[in-house]
Design a protein around this motif. Structure first.
Motif, short mmCIF file in Angstrom:
data_model
loop_
_atom_site.label_atom_id
_atom_site.label_comp_id
_atom_site.label_asym_id
_atom_site.label_seq_id
_atom_site.Cartn_x
_atom_site.Cartn_y
_atom_site.Cartn_z
N VAL A 55 8.33 2.42 -7.39
CA VAL A 55 8.35 2.35 -6.15
C VAL A 55 9.77 2.05 -6.29
O VAL A 55 10.42 2.81 -5.31
CB VAL A 55 8.16 0.54 -5.97
CG1 VAL A 55 8.41 1.15 -4.73
CG2 VAL A 55 6.22 1.45 -5.80
N ASP A 84 2.20 7.60 -5.60
CA ASP A 84 1.76 5.92 -4.91
C ASP A 84 0.66 5.50 -4.63
O ASP A 84 -0.11 5.47 -5.19
CB ASP A 84 2.89 5.43 -4.06
CG ASP A 84 2.58 3.56 -3.94
OD1 ASP A 84 2.83 3.60 -4.95
OD2 ASP A 84 2.36 3.57 -2.81
N TRP A 85 0.03 7.02 -4.03
CA TRP A 85 -1.53 6.68 -3.64
C TRP A 85 -2.70 7.55 -5.41
O TRP A 85 -3.57 6.24 -5.68
CB TRP A 85 -1.88 7.92 -3.08
CG TRP A 85 -3.23 8.34 -2.68
CD1 TRP A 85 -3.38 7.75 -1.76
CD2 TRP A 85 -4.87 8.33 -3.38
NE1 TRP A 85 -5.05 7.93 -0.70
CE2 TRP A 85 -5.40 8.40 -2.55
CE3 TRP A 85 -4.02 9.26 -4.12
CZ2 TRP A 85 -6.81 8.95 -2.51
CZ3 TRP A 85 -5.63 9.51 -4.35
CH2 TRP A 85 -6.61 9.52 -3.63
N TRP A 86 -1.80 7.85 -5.88
CA TRP A 86 -2.70 8.18 -7.12
C TRP A 86 -2.10 6.99 -8.21
O TRP A 86 -3.27 5.86 -8.79
CB TRP A 86 -1.96 8.87 -8.10
CG TRP A 86 -2.99 9.73 -8.96
CD1 TRP A 86 -3.97 10.24 -9.63
CD2 TRP A 86 -2.53 9.38 -10.60
NE1 TRP A 86 -3.73 10.40 -10.60
CE2 TRP A 86 -3.60 9.87 -10.95
CE3 TRP A 86 -1.49 8.47 -11.36
CZ2 TRP A 86 -3.70 9.14 -12.91
CZ3 TRP A 86 -1.23 8.08 -12.23
CH2 TRP A 86 -1.89 9.05 -13.14
N ARG A 107 1.06 -5.69 -7.84
CA ARG A 107 0.87 -3.75 -8.89
C ARG A 107 1.04 -3.85 -10.08
O ARG A 107 2.01 -4.85 -10.81
CB ARG A 107 0.79 -3.24 -7.66
CG ARG A 107 0.36 -3.00 -6.45
CD ARG A 107 1.02 -2.06 -5.33
NE ARG A 107 0.92 -0.62 -6.15
CZ ARG A 107 0.85 0.70 -5.62
NH1 ARG A 107 1.69 0.51 -4.93
NH2 ARG A 107 0.75 2.11 -6.31
N TYR A 157 4.78 9.28 -1.71
CA TYR A 157 3.32 8.84 -1.05
C TYR A 157 2.26 9.40 -1.77
O TYR A 157 1.36 8.16 -2.83
CB TYR A 157 2.84 9.43 -0.10
CG TYR A 157 1.80 9.28 1.09
CD1 TYR A 157 1.88 7.70 1.33
CD2 TYR A 157 0.82 9.91 0.65
CE1 TYR A 157 0.27 7.33 1.94
CE2 TYR A 157 -0.38 9.22 1.23
CZ TYR A 157 -0.80 8.09 1.98
OH TYR A 157 -2.36 7.75 2.33
N ASN A 159 4.56 1.10 1.87
CA ASN A 159 5.92 1.59 0.97
C ASN A 159 6.68 3.14 0.70
O ASN A 159 8.04 2.54 1.02
CB ASN A 159 5.14 1.51 -0.87
CG ASN A 159 5.27 0.05 -1.31
OD1 ASN A 159 5.57 -0.88 -1.26
ND2 ASN A 159 4.24 1.26 -2.22
N THR A 160 5.72 4.09 1.84
CA THR A 160 6.13 4.65 1.99
C THR A 160 7.13 4.64 3.74
O THR A 160 8.43 5.10 3.98
CB THR A 160 5.59 5.83 2.52
OG1 THR A 160 4.79 6.53 1.15
CG2 THR A 160 6.48 7.15 2.97
N ASN A 190 4.52 -5.51 -3.38
CA ASN A 190 3.97 -4.82 -4.73
C ASN A 190 4.64 -5.65 -6.19
O ASN A 190 4.05 -4.90 -7.49
CB ASN A 190 5.21 -3.84 -5.04
CG ASN A 190 4.83 -2.16 -4.09
OD1 ASN A 190 3.92 -1.66 -4.01
ND2 ASN A 190 6.55 -2.44 -2.72
N THR A 209 1.20 -1.22 0.10
CA THR A 209 -0.15 0.24 0.33
C THR A 209 0.85 0.95 0.41
O THR A 209 2.74 1.11 0.66
CB THR A 209 -1.32 -0.35 1.41
OG1 THR A 209 0.33 0.07 2.15
CG2 THR A 209 -1.91 -1.46 1.85
N PRO A 210 -0.28 2.48 -0.57
CA PRO A 210 1.07 3.41 -0.10
C PRO A 210 1.95 3.88 1.08
O PRO A 210 2.56 4.24 1.43
CB PRO A 210 0.57 4.89 -0.97
CG PRO A 210 -0.22 4.33 -1.34
CD PRO A 210 -0.90 2.70 -1.00
N TYR A 265 -2.51 3.53 -7.20
CA TYR A 265 -2.67 2.34 -6.09
C TYR A 265 -3.95 2.49 -6.43
O TYR A 265 -5.09 1.37 -5.84
CB TYR A 265 -2.35 2.68 -4.70
CG TYR A 265 -2.48 1.77 -3.78
CD1 TYR A 265 -2.23 0.75 -3.99
CD2 TYR A 265 -3.73 1.80 -3.07
CE1 TYR A 265 -2.44 -1.08 -3.04
CE2 TYR A 265 -4.69 0.63 -2.11
CZ TYR A 265 -3.67 -0.74 -2.67
OH TYR A 265 -3.72 -1.51 -1.35
#
Length: 469
Positions: free
Chosen positions: A165, A224-226, A159, A221, A125-126, A156, A121-122, A228
């Motif tokens: 990443v 990656d959120w975008w 994904r 973040y 990963n962060t 990941n 998840t974001p 995800y």
């Protein structure tokens, strides 16, 4: 990466304790002496791209050829005695300590396997990137990268978008995170061997590191959120089933990491009058104990680590051998370059000195930051640091006090901007190779630079105006 007394200006520039008693006038040397150094660095940059098969099989021979291209003419012009003394000095004071430390970190990190399957998840990963940034200054960018890249890729592997990443992993873990101690990145270990205090960079470039790493984590973040929350981002079935609990195999290597830290700290704080003179190069007892101890740690790690851990980590000596062979050539061919830079504004590279010097003769930290950084982006950050460390005078006591901003600029530029290209720092290519082996479609050489120049360079510009004006 490096720390006699009876050689020449060439060696004096690499170890301030050397007496410039020899008859070499570096100010009168031809810039052509720098061609072997330029040749080996261009070979590292270009041959993997234009002739990958040749490079893969013959990089050691290429490095040896460039080293001989310097040593043979140097011996013919200045005498075999001076050439031999220079060779011994570079090996004992610069190259051997550097390779021993890297080998210890590489081996111990390769003996730790993070088992289980996390889910990328974001937030997770962060968090892994943030942990890696901290570990990079404790176990080196190489050690932290080798420890975390495989579990991060596994987390990941369900994904669709994963290249970003790995790119940010290179930015943060393989480079920026290693800026706070000599254990973190080879350039800082070189400075430590030259006399820079172990905790000097922690005290002087912590704000810059916090800004860069913190900003990169925030950007990552958001990106990656975008990705995800993109439609069809996650696969219906995770390729790595949740069959094993999260944990560590080979965890006893963490104790060995502590031993590495202790040995390096010991060598920097222990003062001893016992010095062994080997062909004109002084080898102090603290450094000797450190290196012997690191070799012992390496052997112990190999002995106590189960073969299954190395197999799970796909551990091999290939990356370490490549680094060792290439750096042997680099440290030899850089001898005349440093000598000519130390000759100052009247030397063959006077234009370089002038570029990092203000009209009133004082150093320009902003220019040191960018000069050391841009060269570190495409050459190698360890010898680049060495060049500008000596260009700024090479006296660690002065650089740590009255010229602290200049030393901070050199340190930050050499470490941070190693992330600008795949060839800027050894872990970059290691991480790229592991990611591609695991099926991640990584950007090309220039595709990666679109990422780095689009994200990192604007941050470096901001840092210049805040800290290095």
């Amino acid at each position: 990466m490096n720390q006699a007394r009876s050689v020449i200006a060439v060696l004096a520039c690499m170890a301030p304790g050397l007496a410039a008693a020899a008859e070499l006038d570096a100010s009168r040397m031809s810039p052509l002496w720098g061609l072997p150094f330029a040749g080996i660095l261009l070979s590292i940059a270009l041959l993997p791209l234009v002739a990958p098969s040749f490079w893969h099989h013959h990089f050691g021979k290429v490095a040896a050829a460039w080293a001989l291209a310097f040593l043979v003419p140097f011996a013919a012009v200045y005498g075999p005695g001076l050439a031999g003394t220079s060779l011994v000095h570079v090996l004992l004071a610069e190259y051997v300590p550097f390779v021993i430390l890297l080998t210890a970190l590489f081996t111990v990190a390769g003996g730790i396997y993070i088992r289980g399957n996390l889910h990328g998840t974001p937030a997770l990963n962060t968090a892994i990137l943030a942990i890696g940034a901290v570990l990079a200054s404790i176990m080196g960018t190489t050690g932290a990268s080798m420890l975390l890249i495989r579990p991060l890729i596994r987390a990941n592997d369900n994904r669709t978008h994963t290249a970003h990443v790995v790119v940010f992993f290179i930015f943060i873990v393989s480079n920026a995170g290693g800026s706070l101690t000599p254990l973190g990145d080879p350039p800082l270990f070189l400075g430590f061997l030259k006399g820079v205090d172990f905790f000097w960079t922690l005290r002087h470039i912590f704000p810059e590191t916090l800004f860069l790493v913190g900003t990169l984590l925030a950007i990552f973040y958001a990106l990656d959120w975008w990705f995800y929350h993109h439609k069809e981002e996650t696969l219906p079935v995770d390729p790595t089933p949740d069959t094993r609990a999260i944990g560590f195999d080979g965890a006893r290597n963490f104790w060995l990491l502590g031993a590495i830290v202790g040995l390096v700290l010991l060598s920097g704080s222990w003062k001893s009058a016992i010095v062994f003179d080997i062909a004109g190069t002084p080898v102090g007892l603290p450094g000797l104990v450190r290196d012997v101890g690191l070799i012992a740690v390496t052997l112990i790690s190999l002995k106590v680590t189960p073969g299954s851990v190395h197999a799970d980590n796909q551990f091999s000596w290939g990356p370490m051998l490549e680094v060792a062979k290439l750096f042997a050539g680099i440290f030899l061919t850089i001898i005349p370059v440093i000598a000519m830079l130390r000759a100052g504004v009247n030397g063959p590279f006077g234009a370089v000195i002038a570029a990092v010097t203000r009209p009133d003769g004082t150093p320009d930290p902003a220019m040191y930051f960018w000069a050391s950084g841009l060269l570190s982006s495409f050459l190698d950050n360890a010898p680049t640091y060495l060049v500008f460390f000596n260009t700024a005078g090479g006296d660690p006591k002065v650089l740590m006090t009255t010229m602290a901003t200049t030393l901070a600029a050199i340190s930050a530029g050499s470490v941070f901007m190693g992330a600008n290209s795949y060839i800027g720092n050894a872990p970059n290519l290691m991480v790229k190779a592991i990611a591609e082996d695991r099926g991640v479609k990584m950007p090309s050489f220039f595709g990666y630079m679109l990422w780095s120049f689009g994200i990192l360079v604007p941050l470096f510009i901001v840092m210049t105006f805040i800290w290095f004006r």
